[in-house]
Design a protein around this motif. Structure first.
Motif, PDB file in Angstrom:
ATOM      1  N   MET A  62      -5.550  -3.164  -9.605  1.00 52.86           N
ATOM      2  CA  MET A  62      -4.821  -2.137 -10.364  1.00 52.86           C
ATOM      3  C   MET A  62      -5.659  -1.630 -11.545  1.00 52.86           C
ATOM      4  SD  MET A  62      -2.279  -0.182 -10.563  1.00 52.86           S
ATOM      5  CE  MET A  62      -1.415  -0.864  -9.187  1.00 52.86           C
ATOM      6  N   VAL A  63      -6.356  -2.515 -12.226  1.00 55.03           N
ATOM      7  CA  VAL A  63      -7.213  -2.087 -13.335  1.00 55.03           C
ATOM      8  C   VAL A  63      -8.308  -1.157 -12.811  1.00 55.03           C
ATOM      9  CG1 VAL A  63      -8.919  -2.892 -15.032  1.00 55.03           C
ATOM     10  CG2 VAL A  63      -6.719  -4.073 -14.801  1.00 55.03           C
ATOM     11  N   SER A  64      -8.887  -1.512 -11.682  1.00 54.52           N
ATOM     12  CA  SER A  64      -9.904  -0.658 -11.071  1.00 54.52           C
ATOM     13  C   SER A  64      -9.309   0.702 -10.694  1.00 54.52           C
ATOM     14  CB  SER A  64     -10.470  -1.349  -9.828  1.00 54.52           C
ATOM     15  OG  SER A  64     -11.339  -0.502  -9.128  1.00 54.52           O
ATOM     16  N   HIS A  65      -8.108   0.694 -10.142  1.00 57.15           N
ATOM     17  CA  HIS A  65      -7.460   1.946  -9.749  1.00 57.15           C
ATOM     18  C   HIS A  65      -7.146   2.813 -10.972  1.00 57.15           C
ATOM     19  CE1 HIS A  65      -5.475   4.629  -7.020  1.00 57.15           C
ATOM     20  NE2 HIS A  65      -4.328   4.537  -7.661  1.00 57.15           N
ATOM     21  N   LEU A  66      -6.728   2.194 -12.053  1.00 62.53           N
ATOM     22  CA  LEU A  66      -6.466   2.952 -13.280  1.00 62.53           C
ATOM     23  C   LEU A  66      -7.740   3.610 -13.793  1.00 62.53           C
ATOM     24  CD1 LEU A  66      -3.997   0.544 -15.092  1.00 62.53           C
ATOM     25  CD2 LEU A  66      -3.457   2.735 -14.000  1.00 62.53           C
ATOM     26  N   TYR A  67      -8.849   2.889 -13.711  1.00 65.11           N
ATOM     27  CA  TYR A  67     -10.135   3.476 -14.111  1.00 65.11           C
ATOM     28  C   TYR A  67     -10.444   4.693 -13.234  1.00 65.11           C
ATOM     29  CZ  TYR A  67     -15.103   4.180 -14.697  1.00 65.11           C
ATOM     30  OH  TYR A  67     -16.334   4.756 -14.913  1.00 65.11           O
ATOM     31  N   VAL A  68     -10.268   4.527 -11.922  1.00 65.91           N
ATOM     32  CA  VAL A  68     -10.522   5.637 -10.997  1.00 65.91           C
ATOM     33  C   VAL A  68      -9.641   6.827 -11.334  1.00 65.91           C
ATOM     34  CG1 VAL A  68     -10.275   6.380  -8.595  1.00 65.91           C
ATOM     35  CG2 VAL A  68     -11.417   4.216  -9.119  1.00 65.91           C
ATOM     36  N   LEU A  69      -8.352   6.563 -11.589  1.00 61.36           N
ATOM     37  CA  LEU A  69      -7.431   7.661 -11.893  1.00 61.36           C
ATOM     38  C   LEU A  69      -7.802   8.391 -13.178  1.00 61.36           C
ATOM     39  CD1 LEU A  69      -3.975   6.167 -10.887  1.00 61.36           C
ATOM     40  CD2 LEU A  69      -5.403   7.800  -9.622  1.00 61.36           C
ATOM     41  N   SER A  70      -8.489   7.696 -14.072  1.00 65.58           N
ATOM     42  CA  SER A  70      -8.919   8.368 -15.302  1.00 65.58           C
ATOM     43  C   SER A  70     -10.117   9.287 -15.057  1.00 65.58           C
ATOM     44  CB  SER A  70      -9.268   7.338 -16.378  1.00 65.58           C
ATOM     45  OG  SER A  70     -10.520   6.719 -16.124  1.00 65.58           O
ATOM     46  N   LYS A  71     -10.724   9.182 -13.873  1.00 66.76           N
ATOM     47  CA  LYS A  71     -11.943   9.942 -13.592  1.00 66.76           C
ATOM     48  C   LYS A  71     -11.784  11.017 -12.522  1.00 66.76           C
ATOM     49  CE  LYS A  71     -14.416   7.426 -16.379  1.00 66.76           C
ATOM     50  NZ  LYS A  71     -14.950   7.969 -17.618  1.00 66.76           N
ATOM     51  N   VAL A  72     -10.898  10.803 -11.565  1.00 65.80           N
ATOM     52  CA  VAL A  72     -10.773  11.758 -10.457  1.00 65.80           C
ATOM     53  C   VAL A  72      -9.313  12.146 -10.263  1.00 65.80           C
ATOM     54  CG1 VAL A  72     -12.817  10.845  -9.273  1.00 65.80           C
ATOM     55  CG2 VAL A  72     -10.555  10.003  -8.646  1.00 65.80           C
ATOM     56  N   GLU A  73      -9.102  13.180  -9.476  1.00 65.27           N
ATOM     57  CA  GLU A  73      -7.750  13.642  -9.190  1.00 65.27           C
ATOM     58  C   GLU A  73      -6.994  12.603  -8.362  1.00 65.27           C
ATOM     59  OE1 GLU A  73      -8.214  17.321  -7.137  1.00 65.27           O
ATOM     60  OE2 GLU A  73      -8.740  18.433  -8.948  1.00 65.27           O
TER      61      GLU A  73
END
Length: 146
Positions: A62-73
């Motif tokens: 989930m932490v990794s996914h949150l990072y991704v969501l902060s960078k891409v659509e």
């Protein structure tokens, strides 16, 4: 596309968490709850080493996914999570000797094709997209009067 490794890390940690949870539940056996044992049984499940490791791995995912969501659509990143179905099916086949029949393989193929199409749709538009702050958009502060 430069965030694809983080997206794939999210997918793999999500799938690994599922495998750990399954192993934990296999070691515990079928669950049954009665009114006088429900709390004890919940603690037994949560603190089973495999279940606990699976839950911890979900947090990492989930932490990794949150990072991704902060960078891409979101519409680009989220469909990649369907690859976790593929990884789980493969892991389940090898680790738990679960069935991987023609229907499941066909479904996995459709998931892979769909994910490739989504990845192709974002190859150029997501790497060079300016952030909201860089584009000059103003952000409101919570609790401040406008």
């Amino acid at each position: 596309m430069k965030y694809i490794l983080f997206i794939l890390f999210t997918v793999l940690t999500n799938a690994a968490a599922q495998v750990m949870l399954k192993q934990g539940m296999l070691s515990l056996g079928p669950l049954s709850f009665t009114a006088d044992t429900v709390i004890a049984r919940i603690f037994q499940v949560v603190f089973n080493p495999w279940v606990f490791a699976g839950l911890a791995t979900f947090v990492i995912s989930m932490v990794s996914h949150l990072y991704v969501l902060s960078k891409v659509e979101l519409s680009f990143a989220y469909p990649f999570l369907s690859l976790a179905y593929v990884a789980v099916a493969v892991f389940a086949y090898f680790v738990f000797k679960e069935d991987l029949n023609a229907w499941r393989i066909a479904g996995i193929g459709f998931i892979c094709v769909g994910t490739i199409l989504i990845a192709q749709s974002g190859m150029s538009s997501h790497d060079d997209q300016p952030s909201i702050e860089a584009s000059g958009a103003k952000t409101a502060k919570i609790g401040s009067a406008s």
